[in-house]
Write an enzyme that holds these catalytic residues in place. Sequence first.
Site, PDB file in Angstrom:
ATOM      1  N   TRP A   1      33.992  43.135  52.355  1.00  8.79           N
ATOM      2  CA  TRP A   1      33.617  42.186  53.415  1.00  8.79           C
ATOM      3  C   TRP A   1      32.931  42.902  54.576  1.00  8.79           C
ATOM      4  CZ3 TRP A   1      38.102  41.840  50.541  1.00  8.79           C
ATOM      5  CH2 TRP A   1      38.409  40.607  49.965  1.00  8.79           C
TER       6      TRP A   1
ATOM      7  N   ARG B   1      47.554  43.950  50.543  1.00 17.50           N
ATOM      8  CA  ARG B   1      47.476  42.767  49.681  1.00 17.50           C
ATOM      9  C   ARG B   1      48.803  42.535  48.956  1.00 17.50           C
ATOM     10  NH1 ARG B   1      44.703  42.583  44.190  1.00 17.50           N
ATOM     11  NH2 ARG B   1      44.811  40.389  43.592  1.00 17.50           N
TER      12      ARG B   1
ATOM     13  N   HIS C   1      50.918  39.141  49.205  1.00 16.92           N
ATOM     14  CA  HIS C   1      51.192  38.291  48.029  1.00 16.92           C
ATOM     15  C   HIS C   1      52.685  38.158  47.736  1.00 16.92           C
ATOM     16  CE1 HIS C   1      47.043  37.893  45.930  1.00 16.92           C
ATOM     17  NE2 HIS C   1      46.942  37.819  47.229  1.00 16.92           N
TER      18      HIS C   1
ATOM     19  N   HIS D   1      40.728  40.668  55.798  1.00 16.17           N
ATOM     20  CA  HIS D   1      39.618  40.949  54.888  1.00 16.17           C
ATOM     21  C   HIS D   1      38.597  41.915  55.484  1.00 16.17           C
ATOM     22  CE1 HIS D   1      40.354  37.359  51.939  1.00 16.17           C
ATOM     23  NE2 HIS D   1      41.177  38.366  51.754  1.00 16.17           N
TER      24      HIS D   1
HETATM   25 FE1  CCH Z   1      42.816  38.346  50.435  1.00 20.62          FE
HETATM   26  N1  CCH Z   1      41.756  38.470  48.719  1.00 20.62           N
HETATM   27  N2  CCH Z   1      42.748  36.315  50.347  1.00 20.62           N
HETATM   28  N3  CCH Z   1      43.997  38.220  52.077  1.00 20.62           N
HETATM   29  N4  CCH Z   1      42.970  40.357  50.440  1.00 20.62           N
HETATM   30  C1  CCH Z   1      41.356  39.614  48.078  1.00 20.62           C
HETATM   31  C2  CCH Z   1      41.550  40.903  48.505  1.00 20.62           C
HETATM   32  C3  CCH Z   1      42.278  41.234  49.642  1.00 20.62           C
HETATM   33  C4  CCH Z   1      42.107  35.573  49.390  1.00 20.62           C
HETATM   34  C5  CCH Z   1      41.514  36.054  48.235  1.00 20.62           C
HETATM   35  C6  CCH Z   1      41.334  37.395  47.960  1.00 20.62           C
HETATM   36  C7  CCH Z   1      44.405  37.076  52.706  1.00 20.62           C
HETATM   37  C8  CCH Z   1      43.942  35.791  52.431  1.00 20.62           C
HETATM   38  C9  CCH Z   1      43.192  35.451  51.314  1.00 20.62           C
HETATM   39  C10 CCH Z   1      43.625  41.103  51.401  1.00 20.62           C
HETATM   40  C11 CCH Z   1      44.482  40.628  52.385  1.00 20.62           C
HETATM   41  C12 CCH Z   1      44.656  39.279  52.662  1.00 20.62           C
HETATM   42  C13 CCH Z   1      40.657  39.266  46.875  1.00 20.62           C
HETATM   43  C14 CCH Z   1      40.066  40.255  45.880  1.00 20.62           C
HETATM   44  C15 CCH Z   1      40.635  37.892  46.799  1.00 20.62           C
HETATM   45  C16 CCH Z   1      39.982  37.045  45.725  1.00 20.62           C
HETATM   46  C17 CCH Z   1      41.113  40.793  44.922  1.00 20.62           C
HETATM   47  C18 CCH Z   1      40.494  41.786  43.959  1.00 20.62           C
HETATM   48  O1  CCH Z   1      39.514  41.405  43.305  1.00 20.62           O
HETATM   49  O2  CCH Z   1      40.993  42.917  43.859  1.00 20.62           O
HETATM   50  C19 CCH Z   1      42.132  34.173  49.767  1.00 20.62           C
HETATM   51  C20 CCH Z   1      41.540  33.022  48.973  1.00 20.62           C
HETATM   52  C21 CCH Z   1      42.791  34.099  50.951  1.00 20.62           C
HETATM   53  C22 CCH Z   1      43.009  32.841  51.712  1.00 20.62           C
HETATM   54  O3  CCH Z   1      43.358  32.850  52.867  1.00 20.62           O
HETATM   55  C23 CCH Z   1      45.391  37.400  53.698  1.00 20.62           C
HETATM   56  C24 CCH Z   1      46.121  36.371  54.563  1.00 20.62           C
HETATM   57  C25 CCH Z   1      45.559  38.776  53.667  1.00 20.62           C
HETATM   58  C26 CCH Z   1      46.478  39.646  54.472  1.00 20.62           C
HETATM   59  C27 CCH Z   1      47.008  39.313  55.621  1.00 20.62           C
HETATM   60  C28 CCH Z   1      43.284  42.506  51.245  1.00 20.62           C
HETATM   61  C29 CCH Z   1      43.728  43.664  52.146  1.00 20.62           C
HETATM   62  C30 CCH Z   1      42.423  42.583  50.127  1.00 20.62           C
HETATM   63  C31 CCH Z   1      41.747  43.834  49.560  1.00 20.62           C
HETATM   64  C32 CCH Z   1      42.540  44.419  48.414  1.00 20.62           C
HETATM   65  C33 CCH Z   1      41.895  45.637  47.799  1.00 20.62           C
HETATM   66  O4  CCH Z   1      42.354  46.030  46.712  1.00 20.62           O
HETATM   67  O5  CCH Z   1      40.951  46.208  48.346  1.00 20.62           O
END
Ligand code: CCH
Length: 288
Positions: free
Chosen positions: A186, A43, A47, A170
């Site tokens: 997820w 993540r 970002h 996700h």
């Molecule tokens: Fe995401 N993501 N993401 N995401 N994401 C969150 C967590 C992860 C969105 C929203 C969220 C991508 C695209 C999107 C990861 C990778 C990717 C969370 C929870 C939200 C909200 C954060 C929390 O509460 O800690 C949205 C909207 C989009 C739209 O497309 C993409 C692209 C990627 C990577 C290629 C990962 C991995 C996580 C998990 C992080 C963790 O701490 O477990």
Amino acid sequence: FSPVSPKPPVHGELNYQKVYNQIADILEDNDWDDGSLGPIFTRLAWHASGTYDKATNTGGSNGATMRFAPESEHAANAGLSVARAKLEPIKAANPEITYSDLWSLAGVVSIQEMGGPTIPWIPGRRDAEAIAATPDGRLPDATLGSKHLRDIFYRMGFDDREIVALSGAHALGRCHPKNSGFDGPWTTSPTLVTNGYFKELLEKKWVEKKWKGPKQYVDKETGDLMMLPTDFVLLQDKSFRPWVEKYAADEKLWFNDFASAFHKLQELGVPRNGSEKVYHFKRTDEQQ
Ligand code: CCH
């Protein structure tokens, strides 16, 4: 005045496979979530790059401006200070690596070590000062729909197929109420890179979660898995859905598309001349 620091990094001298291995060594962490820092490193890498705007060539993985407020305090980045702090010992052991290369490399290490595809990786990112930070609002808002997803990802130069491919990340990790307001993982294997995200999306019956928190979906059967509104629209949109179906049926296809799209994401905003060495790192279990 250029906001990018003038001193070029001494890349080429660093043994990046060694740095890869050092990051791989710290991924397992039994005090953290599901036992791995891999999801949060993924993540962070996303970002740091997902702020790119191709029209103005601003943002992107060059710069690592999330080190500074206000970018570190943008709502979308809530919780990522943990990932940045966990990588500090690696930076201390390899002072020549830039933060921007380190964060990007940590994403690649995480994906490969959690069983995902090999992601081609190129060093050479340069850190910038706070003034190069992009304004808030460049990362996606999980409460919105397909128009918003397209606005955000087309701005970076991605198409519909790449949007769906990237969303498969996700499969990893979870939402934390204290970070985003949303809650839950997820998939049932949040520390493994699989096409499980697409399978769950297609196969489970998703219902709106009844709670005081932001609108999200939970699987009707167990209530243990979740989808964000932006995840759910991939099923409803007629141009996104065929890719969800293809990736659910064919993990190899998704691995290939995801590797290309994640590599492209990591290259956003990085000046290149085409002569750079491309690394394909060995997984730690392939080195024994
Ligand atoms: Fe995401 N993501 N993401 N995401 N994401 C969150 C967590 C992860 C969105 C929203 C969220 C991508 C695209 C999107 C990861 C990778 C990717 C969370 C929870 C939200 C909200 C954060 C929390 O509460 O800690 C949205 C909207 C989009 C739209 O497309 C993409 C692209 C990627 C990577 C290629 C990962 C991995 C996580 C998990 C992080 C963790 O701490 O477990």
